[in-house]
Enzyme design. Structure first.
Site, mmCIF file in Angstrom:
data_model
loop_
_atom_site.group_PDB
_atom_site.id
_atom_site.type_symbol
_atom_site.label_atom_id
_atom_site.label_comp_id
_atom_site.label_asym_id
_atom_site.label_seq_id
_atom_site.Cartn_x
_atom_site.Cartn_y
_atom_site.Cartn_z
ATOM 1 N N GLY A 1 0.827 -1.205 0.000
ATOM 2 C CA GLY A 1 0.000 0.000 0.000
ATOM 3 C C GLY A 1 0.860 1.254 0.000
ATOM 4 N N SER A 2 0.378 2.269 0.690
ATOM 5 C CA SER A 2 1.059 3.574 0.663
ATOM 6 C C SER A 2 2.367 3.604 1.445
ATOM 7 C CB SER A 2 0.122 4.660 1.188
ATOM 8 O OG SER A 2 -0.962 4.841 0.299
#
Length: 644
Positions: A329-330
């Protein structure tokens, strides 16, 4: 008519018979003499040895297994002595079932004991003793001894047992031992002769975790006793003894109190956390939730517990930090930003306009914030976690440049941690796709696939251990230290302690000003960014990055709605961090499966871990309320869930 005997003829025949008898007797005595010479002179030493073997039995003395301790000396694995009731099938005077029934009148033998015995019996040889009951009480031992004459082939043995006093705590690190199976025996037989001989008389071997990885170090050196025995095999006296040498002790880098606090912070949720000391590579905490009790495996786990562990939807036996792979993810974004700086694709002040989406090839890649973040430079892209910025950046960098930059940081690479069966994960590239897929249309890399890679989605799949390792490498300014769990090995005889792994593996050639900028931006994520709630009031400055990763892919234009999805389909919550900002002593990565935004679930767990490690602060009711508040989902202006 009178018959006259021929005296001379009779005498001749008599002499012939006498001679034949003499020759026969001579031959017999010759054969006896020859046999006597063969036995008493030529084969004398062999038969003396056989006689001695019948009189003297060489009994292996199994060594005490080495202890496993945490970095502060807390015992995680130890030994204790207990009595075991054992049966040798080849020596029984009556059918096995009858013997067990008669024994049950003296010693409690439950159904699970019988079931385990039958399973062990299948793996054992006929002449080996197999335990039917372990850890007998003194009263049970006394009752059997009084009736011992009735049970040939049944003995009480004093055995050493392994114990894990903290139960489920750190079970995936320590692992467990179990009885040597046929497969284990075949593996031991393939070892060098001196090593396989060292396992004579040994019933147990490391099966998982450090118990398996450091098996030969923990095992020790087997000793021997020469025992004089009767024709019935009963020991009379000990003639000679070569003492066993205990196994070496392992001191881990794990802080077991930190481990406990993190495991408690997870509660009943699934996930993993790995914390590393950047300067040394020492693993400070290694959490996989849910856990299991390794004591269940020592005597042979019963079918009920085994079924519960193997059929549970939560997979407690899965070593998540080591073999669980997840999209980052981020949490991938700081490394993408660093790649942009190093490769000259962006400057810190260069900004893009974020309308809330990125169009590529007719497909709309949405930002997490409806309406977008407006003008976004690199600092804001990290602090506010702007997807659109990294969609564009990934397209500009290209998949080959992303792959080549991320590889030295440890993504998709084996870390070399001292545990077996580490999973490599996936750092995608066109070459990887060609090698992985079979159909021609699947082998081709499409430019649109690169876009998702930029925000840590797509084919990206890394272990929590790799995420923590990459975070430690960044915190350590590109100096790579191999993660390791064992800090020192202590020789129990000489008391000498050998310290393991303190030299760097390699250095990533990064410009310090680029590292400093990314770390600076990450230091403002807990101040004013996506994890500000979780780190409100912290007495130290940390750097971090939240992440939210899809557990399953969504259809085009489909909106994510956690309330309408099955739990195991919801997004994963991630957080990476290091602290203190100026001189990092701890770097970590945490993932909470299917828990939503990184700021809501993963960041509060990271806060508890750092609070304890740096300040010695334990969670209280106020801390738990703050965690609950941080876990509340954020809503944007349109009432949709927002955050990262």
């Amino acid at each position: 008519m009178t018959e006259f005997k021929n005296t001379e003829r009779e005498l001749h025949f008599f002499r012939l018979r006498l001679s034949a008898a003499a020759v026969f007797v001579f031959i017999c005595f010759g054969l006896l003499l020859t046999r006597f010479i063969w036995l008493q002179m030529i084969k004398h030493s062999d038969y003396v040895a056989q006689a001695e073997d019948n009189r003297i039995s060489v009994v292996p003395v199994v060594p005490n297994r080495g202890l496993i301790l945490d970095r502060n000396g807390v015992v995680l694995a130890r030994n204790y002595s207990a009595y075991t009731l054992e049966i040798t099938p080849s020596k029984l005077a009556e059918p096995l079932e009858d013997v067990i029934d008669h024994l049950s009148a003296l010693v409690e033998i439950q159904y699970k004991d019988k079931k385990r015995f039958k399973r062990l019996l299948e793996e054992a040889k006929n002449f080996e003793s197999v335990p039917i009951r372990t850890r007998l009480t003194d009263e049970e031992v006394a009752r059997f001894i009084a009736q011992r004459f009735r049970f040939p082939g049944v003995e009480i043995q004093a055995r050493l047992f392994r114990q894990y006093p903290l139960g489920e705590t750190a079970s995936h690190v320590v692992g467990y031992i179990g009885r040597i199976s046929q497969k284990d025996a075949e593996k031991i037989a393939e070892w060098p002769e001196d090593e396989s001989a060292n396992y004579a008389g040994t019933d147990y071997i490391g099966k998982e975790g450090l118990e398996k990885k450091y098996e030969k170090i923990l095992h020790g050196k087997t000793g021997y006793e020469e025992v004089e025995v009767t024709a019935g095999g009963r020991a009379v006296r000990t003639l000679a003894r070569s003492p066993a040498i205990p196994g070496n002790n392992l001191t881990l880098s794990i802080d077991i109190e930190l481990q406990k606090i993190i495991e408690e912070a997870f509660g009943d949720r699934r996930g993993a956390l790995v914390a590393i000391e950047p300067a040394t590579g020492e693993v400070l905490a290694y959490v996989s939730k849910p856990t299991y009790d390794p004591n269940l495996f020592v005597d042979g786990i019963d079918s009920q517990n085994w079924e519960e562990l193997t059929t549970s939807i939560n997979k407690p036996l899965l070593n998540r930090p080591l073999i669980g792979t997840y999209p980052p993810g981020s949490t991938f974004k700081p490394y993408m930003a660093l790649a942009a700086l190093e490769l000259g694709k962006r400057t810190p002040n260069q900004a893009i306009s974020d309308p809330g989406y990125y169009m590529f090839g007719g497909h709309r890649f949405r930002d997490d914030k409806v309406g977008g973040h407006g003008s976004v430079d690199m600092y804001k892209s990290i602090v506010q976690s702007c997807n659109t910025y990294y969609y564009m950046l990934a397209t500009d960098l290209g998949i080959d440049a992303i792959h080549d930059f991320m590889k030295p940081l440890g993504f998709g690479q084996l870390t070399g941690i001292d545990l077996e069966n580490e999973r490599r994960g996936v750092l995608p590239s066109p070459a990887w796709k060609r090698d992985t897929y079979k159909r021609p249309e699947q082998k081709k890399w499409y430019a649109g696939e690169t876009v998702s890679i930029g925000i840590g989605q797509g084919y990206n799949a890394f272990t929590p251990l790799q995420l923590a390792h990459a975070m430690a490498n960044l915190a350590n300014n590109g100096v790579v230290m191999r993660p390791h769990l064992v800090k020192t090995i202590e020789d129990v005889v000489t008391k000498e302690k050998k310290e393991l792994v303190r030299t760097e593996s390699y250095r990533i050639p990064l410009k310090q000003e680029n590292i400093d900028f990314v770390k600076f931006a990450m230091s403002h994520v807990p101040k004013e960014g996506t994890s500000a709630r979780a780190f409100a009031g912290a007495a130290y400055i940390s750097a971090g990055k939240t992440g939210t990763a899809q557990a399953i892919g969504l259809k085009q234009n489909e909106k994510y709605n956690a309330t309408k999805m099955a739990e195991f389909h919801r997004d994963h919550s991630l957080y990476i961090a290091f602290a203190p900002y100026e001189n990092p002593r701890i770097a970590l990565a945490v993932i909470v499966e299917n828990a939503g935004f990184g700021a809501a679930a993963a960041a509060p767990i990271a806060r508890r871990a750092i609070d304890y490690y740096l300040l010695g602060k334990r969670p209280n009711e106020e801390t738990k309320k703050a965690d609950a508040k941080a876990s509340e989902p954020s809503l944007d202006a349109n009432g949709n869930l927002s955050g990262d």
